[in-house]
Motif scaffolding. Structure first.
Motif, PDB file in Angstrom:
ATOM      1  N   ASN A 103      28.174 -15.622 132.799  1.00 31.79           N
ATOM      2  CA  ASN A 103      29.590 -15.716 133.157  1.00 31.79           C
ATOM      3  C   ASN A 103      29.744 -15.414 134.651  1.00 31.79           C
ATOM      4  O   ASN A 103      29.480 -14.297 135.091  1.00 31.79           O
ATOM      5  CB  ASN A 103      30.375 -14.688 132.321  1.00 31.79           C
ATOM      6  CG  ASN A 103      31.838 -14.615 132.700  1.00 31.79           C
ATOM      7  OD1 ASN A 103      32.332 -15.420 133.501  1.00 31.79           O
ATOM      8  ND2 ASN A 103      32.545 -13.647 132.137  1.00 31.79           N
ATOM      9  N   ARG A 105      32.185 -14.735 136.286  1.00 32.44           N
ATOM     10  CA  ARG A 105      33.197 -13.712 136.545  1.00 32.44           C
ATOM     11  C   ARG A 105      32.712 -12.318 136.163  1.00 32.44           C
ATOM     12  O   ARG A 105      33.455 -11.345 136.299  1.00 32.44           O
ATOM     13  CB  ARG A 105      34.474 -14.015 135.749  1.00 32.44           C
ATOM     14  CG  ARG A 105      35.135 -15.320 136.135  1.00 32.44           C
ATOM     15  CD  ARG A 105      36.374 -15.590 135.276  1.00 32.44           C
ATOM     16  NE  ARG A 105      36.980 -16.856 135.619  1.00 32.44           N
ATOM     17  CZ  ARG A 105      36.601 -18.026 135.115  1.00 32.44           C
ATOM     18  NH1 ARG A 105      35.632 -18.087 134.243  1.00 32.44           N
ATOM     19  NH2 ARG A 105      37.192 -19.140 135.496  1.00 32.44           N
ATOM     20  N   CYS A 106      31.492 -12.207 135.656  1.00 31.78           N
ATOM     21  CA  CYS A 106      30.989 -10.911 135.167  1.00 31.78           C
ATOM     22  C   CYS A 106      30.532 -10.036 136.333  1.00 31.78           C
ATOM     23  O   CYS A 106      29.916 -10.515 137.291  1.00 31.78           O
ATOM     24  CB  CYS A 106      29.846 -11.139 134.197  1.00 31.78           C
ATOM     25  SG  CYS A 106      29.177  -9.597 133.527  1.00 31.78           S
ATOM     26  N   ILE A 107      30.775  -8.737 136.215  1.00 28.29           N
ATOM     27  CA  ILE A 107      30.383  -7.786 137.267  1.00 28.29           C
ATOM     28  C   ILE A 107      28.876  -7.793 137.488  1.00 28.29           C
ATOM     29  O   ILE A 107      28.402  -7.523 138.598  1.00 28.29           O
ATOM     30  CB  ILE A 107      30.890  -6.353 136.921  1.00 28.29           C
ATOM     31  CG1 ILE A 107      30.626  -5.367 138.064  1.00 28.29           C
ATOM     32  CG2 ILE A 107      30.276  -5.847 135.616  1.00 28.29           C
ATOM     33  CD1 ILE A 107      31.357  -5.636 139.332  1.00 28.29           C
ATOM     34  N   THR A 109      27.009 -10.140 137.978  1.00 32.31           N
ATOM     35  CA  THR A 109      26.591 -11.156 138.954  1.00 32.31           C
ATOM     36  C   THR A 109      26.639 -10.635 140.386  1.00 32.31           C
ATOM     37  O   THR A 109      26.077 -11.240 141.281  1.00 32.31           O
ATOM     38  CB  THR A 109      27.469 -12.425 138.872  1.00 32.31           C
ATOM     39  OG1 THR A 109      28.837 -12.051 139.156  1.00 32.31           O
ATOM     40  CG2 THR A 109      27.390 -13.066 137.494  1.00 32.31           C
ATOM     41  N   GLU A 111      27.052  -6.780 141.097  1.00 34.86           N
ATOM     42  CA  GLU A 111      26.801  -5.341 141.251  1.00 34.86           C
ATOM     43  C   GLU A 111      25.300  -5.058 141.243  1.00 34.86           C
ATOM     44  O   GLU A 111      24.620  -5.344 140.245  1.00 34.86           O
ATOM     45  CB  GLU A 111      27.491  -4.576 140.101  1.00 34.86           C
ATOM     46  CG  GLU A 111      27.301  -3.078 140.118  1.00 34.86           C
ATOM     47  CD  GLU A 111      28.263  -2.353 141.071  1.00 34.86           C
ATOM     48  OE1 GLU A 111      29.010  -3.031 141.810  1.00 34.86           O
ATOM     49  OE2 GLU A 111      28.244  -1.118 141.075  1.00 34.86           O
ATOM     50  N   LEU A 114      22.602  -2.800 138.218  1.00 33.03           N
ATOM     51  CA  LEU A 114      23.247  -2.678 136.906  1.00 33.03           C
ATOM     52  C   LEU A 114      22.352  -3.321 135.845  1.00 33.03           C
ATOM     53  O   LEU A 114      21.924  -4.459 136.004  1.00 33.03           O
ATOM     54  CB  LEU A 114      24.590  -3.421 136.975  1.00 33.03           C
ATOM     55  CG  LEU A 114      25.678  -3.061 135.981  1.00 33.03           C
ATOM     56  CD1 LEU A 114      26.011  -1.583 136.022  1.00 33.03           C
ATOM     57  CD2 LEU A 114      26.931  -3.887 136.274  1.00 33.03           C
ATOM     58  N   SER A 121      27.017  -8.343 118.369  1.00 32.09           N
ATOM     59  CA  SER A 121      28.431  -8.280 117.991  1.00 32.09           C
ATOM     60  C   SER A 121      28.656  -8.837 116.591  1.00 32.09           C
ATOM     61  O   SER A 121      29.654  -8.504 115.958  1.00 32.09           O
ATOM     62  CB  SER A 121      29.304  -9.019 119.003  1.00 32.09           C
ATOM     63  OG  SER A 121      29.201 -10.401 118.850  1.00 32.09           O
ATOM     64  N   ASP A 122      27.763  -9.687 116.114  1.00 29.96           N
ATOM     65  CA  ASP A 122      27.922 -10.219 114.757  1.00 29.96           C
ATOM     66  C   ASP A 122      26.550 -10.528 114.172  1.00 29.96           C
ATOM     67  O   ASP A 122      25.894 -11.484 114.593  1.00 29.96           O
ATOM     68  CB  ASP A 122      28.795 -11.476 114.783  1.00 29.96           C
ATOM     69  CG  ASP A 122      29.193 -11.908 113.381  1.00 29.96           C
ATOM     70  OD1 ASP A 122      28.495 -11.528 112.414  1.00 29.96           O
ATOM     71  OD2 ASP A 122      30.194 -12.620 113.236  1.00 29.96           O
ATOM     72  N   ARG A 129      26.603 -10.294 122.739  1.00 28.04           N
ATOM     73  CA  ARG A 129      27.567 -10.452 123.836  1.00 28.04           C
ATOM     74  C   ARG A 129      27.250  -9.475 124.953  1.00 28.04           C
ATOM     75  O   ARG A 129      26.729  -8.389 124.722  1.00 28.04           O
ATOM     76  CB  ARG A 129      28.989 -10.219 123.333  1.00 28.04           C
ATOM     77  CG  ARG A 129      29.419 -11.257 122.309  1.00 28.04           C
ATOM     78  CD  ARG A 129      30.908 -11.280 122.096  1.00 28.04           C
ATOM     79  NE  ARG A 129      31.251 -12.253 121.067  1.00 28.04           N
ATOM     80  CZ  ARG A 129      31.382 -13.565 121.283  1.00 28.04           C
ATOM     81  NH1 ARG A 129      31.216 -14.054 122.488  1.00 28.04           N
ATOM     82  NH2 ARG A 129      31.686 -14.374 120.287  1.00 28.04           N
ATOM     83  N   LEU A 131      27.658  -6.617 127.430  1.00 29.38           N
ATOM     84  CA  LEU A 131      28.361  -5.342 127.289  1.00 29.38           C
ATOM     85  C   LEU A 131      29.568  -5.265 128.225  1.00 29.38           C
ATOM     86  O   LEU A 131      30.565  -4.629 127.914  1.00 29.38           O
ATOM     87  CB  LEU A 131      27.394  -4.198 127.628  1.00 29.38           C
ATOM     88  CG  LEU A 131      27.945  -2.781 127.578  1.00 29.38           C
ATOM     89  CD1 LEU A 131      28.288  -2.400 126.137  1.00 29.38           C
ATOM     90  CD2 LEU A 131      26.944  -1.793 128.151  1.00 29.38           C
ATOM     91  N   TYR A 132      29.480  -5.927 129.377  1.00 27.81           N
ATOM     92  CA  TYR A 132      30.516  -5.786 130.400  1.00 27.81           C
ATOM     93  C   TYR A 132      31.671  -6.777 130.202  1.00 27.81           C
ATOM     94  O   TYR A 132      32.831  -6.396 130.249  1.00 27.81           O
ATOM     95  CB  TYR A 132      29.906  -5.966 131.788  1.00 27.81           C
ATOM     96  CG  TYR A 132      28.776  -4.992 132.022  1.00 27.81           C
ATOM     97  CD1 TYR A 132      29.033  -3.687 132.413  1.00 27.81           C
ATOM     98  CD2 TYR A 132      27.447  -5.360 131.793  1.00 27.81           C
ATOM     99  CE1 TYR A 132      27.995  -2.778 132.591  1.00 27.81           C
ATOM    100  CE2 TYR A 132      26.414  -4.460 131.969  1.00 27.81           C
ATOM    101  CZ  TYR A 132      26.698  -3.175 132.362  1.00 27.81           C
ATOM    102  OH  TYR A 132      25.678  -2.276 132.518  1.00 27.81           O
ATOM    103  N   CYS A 133      31.342  -8.052 130.004  1.00 32.90           N
ATOM    104  CA  CYS A 133      32.403  -9.068 129.971  1.00 32.90           C
ATOM    105  C   CYS A 133      32.567  -9.697 128.591  1.00 32.90           C
ATOM    106  O   CYS A 133      33.493 -10.479 128.392  1.00 32.90           O
ATOM    107  CB  CYS A 133      32.134 -10.152 131.008  1.00 32.90           C
ATOM    108  SG  CYS A 133      30.750 -11.215 130.568  1.00 32.90           S
ATOM    109  N   GLU A 134      31.645  -9.397 127.657  1.00 33.68           N
ATOM    110  CA  GLU A 134      31.684  -9.914 126.292  1.00 33.68           C
ATOM    111  C   GLU A 134      31.388 -11.405 126.178  1.00 33.68           C
ATOM    112  O   GLU A 134      31.628 -12.008 125.133  1.00 33.68           O
ATOM    113  CB  GLU A 134      32.995  -9.555 125.572  1.00 33.68           C
ATOM    114  CG  GLU A 134      33.203  -8.052 125.463  1.00 33.68           C
ATOM    115  CD  GLU A 134      34.449  -7.670 124.708  1.00 33.68           C
ATOM    116  OE1 GLU A 134      34.438  -7.785 123.480  1.00 33.68           O
ATOM    117  OE2 GLU A 134      35.440  -7.264 125.355  1.00 33.68           O
TER     118      GLU A 134
END
Lengths: 143, 306
Positions: A103, A105-107, A109, A111, A114, A121-122, A129, A131-134
């Motif tokens: 993604n 938009r995920c941190i 990419t 930071e 990290l 998740s299922d 998924r 942990l940060y942006c799901e």
């Protein structure tokens, strides 16, 4: 086809056909200096076709990664040329620094330092998924 | 250290307690004027905001505390390449609690892993916005009298609408809430909300394209803005931005008891002619946001002090 037996190491068996190369990449087997054999599309009574990986090294590998790629695979531990243990696999609750989040938009990419963490998740749909942006983990796009 | 990153970090009982406290502050603000004396809130806004930042700052001031921070990334060390993690470790030396807004999803969670003071997620990209959700819940409870047994229509940008994602997560824990998700195909709910939250909860939900067809069923209508800043492609934004515009004519089939909410800012998705309709709750909603943030700051500081 004749593949020599291994002395001390692992045989990852019953990998769904096509899954061996994902494991080869995610387990960084290309970086190991021991013998690594990949058998693709071997006949299987249970699966029809399966992949097998043999690693001739006693070095530990991340079983969680194998569980993530194919929880139905089996892991046989070989010592002195004999089967010493069979490891049961399950879907790991978390996989850390194995996949990258896709993604934009995920941190993760931007930071530095990290950990790349994905959580289960299922279980029924084998969905992981970030942990940060799901965002959903996408195995085949992480090549 | 207790943080608020996702609304699901709070148990349902904790949410109810926070709303009770917020109602109490709303009724008797004078009782709380010294509650955070000598405490400082840092507002770290890496992305512009009016309501959220100002309501956090007003909340802390009304509790007798002080505020420091920045309102855009360009005026922080982020512009020099400082990581989020380093920023919060430094700010933790100067403030007792941090409210953070960041365009990257998961930034407040990454910050919380290193922070020595509580982090409040004040919005992370298109992901979550838990304090807006607390605001929305307070508004629904005050306007409808309960958080249970009603039908809510969520309309507009449900893909990037972080307020919608957090609100759904919170309302699936209430009894008998039915969800009607109204959006263009391109702005449907993301999978992690539709499958992992809505479907898993067993709540009744429907996805539709037409607002008019479902209007008579709704008890609450939650309007959202199509957010230009979330699109990589301007053409897509221009094509979708006017998908839903609420007008007095469209409200004719709505219940007289309908509550219309909007996290604001609005662009044109609600006609200003509706503002004086008693069913329009969005400016009251903005007011409630200050009180619920006061309650949250009090709770996190109290827990951090234990």
């Amino acid at each position: 086809m004749n593949i020599d037996s291994i002395k001390n190491g692992l045989v990852i068996d019953h990998i769904r056909a096509g899954g061996a190369m994902d494991l080869y990449r995610l387990l960084h087997l290309g970086d190991m200096d021991c013998t690594v054999a990949i058998i693709k599309n071997a006949p299987s009574a249970k699966l029809g076709r399966k992949d097998i990986i043999k690693i001739d090294s006693p070095k530990d590998i991340d079983l969680g990664v194998i569980g993530f790629v194919d929880p139905d695979a089996t892991v046989n531990v070989i010592r002195d040329g004999k089967l010493a243990d069979k490891r049961k696999l399950d879907l790991p609750e978390r996989i850390v620094n194995v996949l990258k989040c896709r993604n934009p938009r995920c941190i993760t990419t931007v930071e530095p330092g990290l950990d790349q963490v994905f959580f289960l998740s299922d279980k029924a749909t084998h969905t992981y998924r970030c942990l940060y942006c799901e965002a959903r983990a996408e195995l085949n796009k992480n090549k | 250290m207790r943080h608020l990153i996702d609304i699901r970090d709070l148990a349902q009982g904790e949410i109810v307690s926070l709303l009770d406290l917020a109602d109490g502050i709303f009724a008797h603000p004078e009782d709380y004027r010294e509650a955070c004396r000598y405490k400082k809130l840092a507002t770290l806004f890496f992305e512009p905001s009016t309501r959220t930042r100002l309501s956090f700052e007003a909340a802390m001031m009304e509790l007798g505390g002080k505020v420091l921070g920045f309102s855009e990334a360009a005026s922080s060390s982020a512009s020099k390449g400082e990581s989020v993690s380093d920023t919060v470790r430094v700010v933790g030396c100067y403030a007792d609690v941090i409210a953070m807004r960041h365009p990257k999803e998961g930034a407040p969670l990454a910050a919380s892993l290193r922070s020595t003071v509580p982090i409040i997620n004040a919005g992370d990209g298109g992901h979550n916005h838990p304090t807006q959700t607390l605001t929305d819940l307070m508004t629904i409870r005050r306007e409808k009298g309960s958080l249970d047994n009603f039908t809510i229509g969520l309309c507009g940008d449900l893909k990037f609408g972080r307020t919608v994602h957090s609100l759904i997560a919170a309302l699936t824990r209430c009894e008998g809430v039915r969800f009607v998700c109204i959006s263009p195909e391109e702005l449907r709910l993301p999978g992690y909300v539709r499958q992992d939250v809505l479907a898993k909860s067993g709540a009744q939900f429907a996805e539709v394209r037409d607002l008019a067809e479902v209007m008579p069923e709704l008890d609450v209508l939650y309007m959202t803005r199509v957010q230009r800043e979330r699109f990589f492609n301007e053409e897509d934004y221009l094509r979708l931005k006017d998908s839903y515009i609420l007008t007095p004519a469209k409200l004719e089939s709505a219940k007289r008891s309908l509550a219309i909410l909007h996290p604001l800012p609005r662009v044109n998705e609600i006609d200003t002619a509706i503002d004086d309709d008693p069913r329009a709750c969005y400016f009251r909603q903005a007011l409630y946001g200050k009180f619920v943030r006061m309650a949250l700051i009090l709770k996190l500081l109290e827990e951090a002090g234990k």
